[in-house]
Design an enzyme around this catalytic site. Structure first.
Site, PDB file in Angstrom:
ATOM      1  N   ASN A  11      16.131  -5.183  -3.610  1.00  0.00           N
ATOM      2  CA  ASN A  11      16.654  -3.836  -3.381  1.00  0.00           C
ATOM      3  C   ASN A  11      17.220  -3.032  -2.184  1.00  0.00           C
ATOM      4  OD1 ASN A  11      16.962  -0.978  -4.166  1.00  0.00           O
ATOM      5  ND2 ASN A  11      14.966  -0.511  -4.844  1.00  0.00           N
ATOM      6  N   HIS A  96      11.920   4.249  -9.481  1.00  0.00           N
ATOM      7  CA  HIS A  96      11.642   3.918  -8.264  1.00  0.00           C
ATOM      8  C   HIS A  96      10.837   4.761  -7.481  1.00  0.00           C
ATOM      9  CE1 HIS A  96      11.447   3.063  -3.847  1.00  0.00           C
ATOM     10  NE2 HIS A  96      12.398   1.452  -4.115  1.00  0.00           N
ATOM     11  N   GLY A 172       8.115   0.269   2.659  1.00  0.00           N
ATOM     12  CA  GLY A 172       9.039   0.301   4.245  1.00  0.00           C
ATOM     13  C   GLY A 172       8.681   1.272   5.675  1.00  0.00           C
ATOM     14  N   SER A 211       6.600  -3.546   2.259  1.00  0.00           N
ATOM     15  CA  SER A 211       6.722  -4.070   3.149  1.00  0.00           C
ATOM     16  C   SER A 211       6.329  -5.625   2.999  1.00  0.00           C
ATOM     17  CB  SER A 211       5.695  -4.018   3.713  1.00  0.00           C
ATOM     18  OG  SER A 211       5.888  -2.261   4.785  1.00  0.00           O
ATOM     19  N   GLY A 232      12.851  -4.668  -0.316  1.00  0.00           N
ATOM     20  CA  GLY A 232      13.257  -3.181  -0.153  1.00  0.00           C
ATOM     21  C   GLY A 232      14.276  -4.086   1.526  1.00  0.00           C
TER      22      GLY A 232
END
Ligand code: PGA
Length: 251
Positions: A11, A96, A172, A211, A232
């Site tokens: 993503n 999301h 994140g 993560s 991500g």
């Protein structure tokens, strides 16, 4: 991971312009086109989708979108419908947590989006996950169970669904869930599917996201209910993302 083919989906969020996105896609292609036994998906921003789909056409890497409108067409400035994405992408991320929080997406909208994507013959990657307060209150399982069930209201295309368990506190932050936590919660997701569509529960892929990197992916993927990762930050680096793909292929 049972007999399910693992999925590694990137993503990209609101990162990369058209040129840098094309470069990232072609670097990932060069590094992983020959890696088999894993489904590979990149989800660039809308503006890059057409060019990247052309670049990856005929390759082993599929293209996904990060969002879709719940409506078919009309006076919806700035929105993109599922039928507009048809032929360009194979997957669409739906629900999301960033969109739930920043764009106030409701469970009802998310379930309509998942249905619209599946009706247009693409696969929704439906995200679910609890925030830190819910986890600390000991309510992660019941929250995710209820959220996923609500988001699958009216959904019928069980051959075309991927679920991603993504705890908000792990996205994140550099602090992934432990493999035990991720296993426990992906199993909760699978139980929800079993309740709604018993025949599909053992074939639907349930991913973990939050993560994920090359250091923790092996341990996560070794869990019986984790069938891959939604990634991500680490999906923006071709080398790192390729390592995840390779890990899933041998895992
Ligand atoms: P992250 O994001 O890998 O940067 O934590 C995951 C996601 O938002 O899907």
């Amino acid at each position: 991971m049972a007999n399910r083919v693992p999925v590694i989906a990137g993503n990209w969020k609101m990162n990369t312009d058209v040129e840098s996105g094309l470069k990232l896609a072609s670097d990932i292609l060069r590094l992983t086109n020959d890696v088999s036994g894993v489904e590979k998906i990149v989800c660039p921003p809308f503006i890059s989708i057409t060019r990247i789909a052309e670049e990856l056409s005929g390759s082993s890497i599929q293209v996904g979108a990060q969002n879709v409108s719940s409506s078919a067409n009309g006076a919806l400035t700035g929105e993109i419908s599922a039928t507009m994405l048809q032929g360009q992408v194979s997957h669409v991320i739906v629900g999301h947590s960033e969109r739930r929080a920043q764009n106030n997406e409701t469970s009802e909208q998310i379930s309509l989006k998942a249905i619209a994507v599946a009706e247009a013959r693409m696969t929704p990657i439906l995200c679910t996950g609890e925030d830190l307060a819910i986890r600390q209150a000991g309510k992660a399982s019941s929250f995710v169970s209820e959220q996923l069930e609500a988001n699958l209201a009216g959904f019928t295309e069980w051959d075309s669904l991927i679920v991603a368990y993504e705890p908000v506190w792990a996205i994140g932050t550099g602090e992934a869930a432990t493999s035990d936590q991720a296993q426990e919660m992906t199993a909760v997701c699978r139980e929800v599917i079993r309740k709604l569509a018993p025949h599909a529960a053992d074939s639907i892929r349930v991913l973990y996201g939050g993560s994920v990197n090359s250091g923790n992916v092996g341990e996560l993927l070794s869990q019986p209910d984790i069938d891959g990762a939604l990634v991500g930050g680490a999906s923006l680096k071709a080398d790192e993302f390729s390592k995840l793909i390779v890990a899933a292929s041998s895992g």
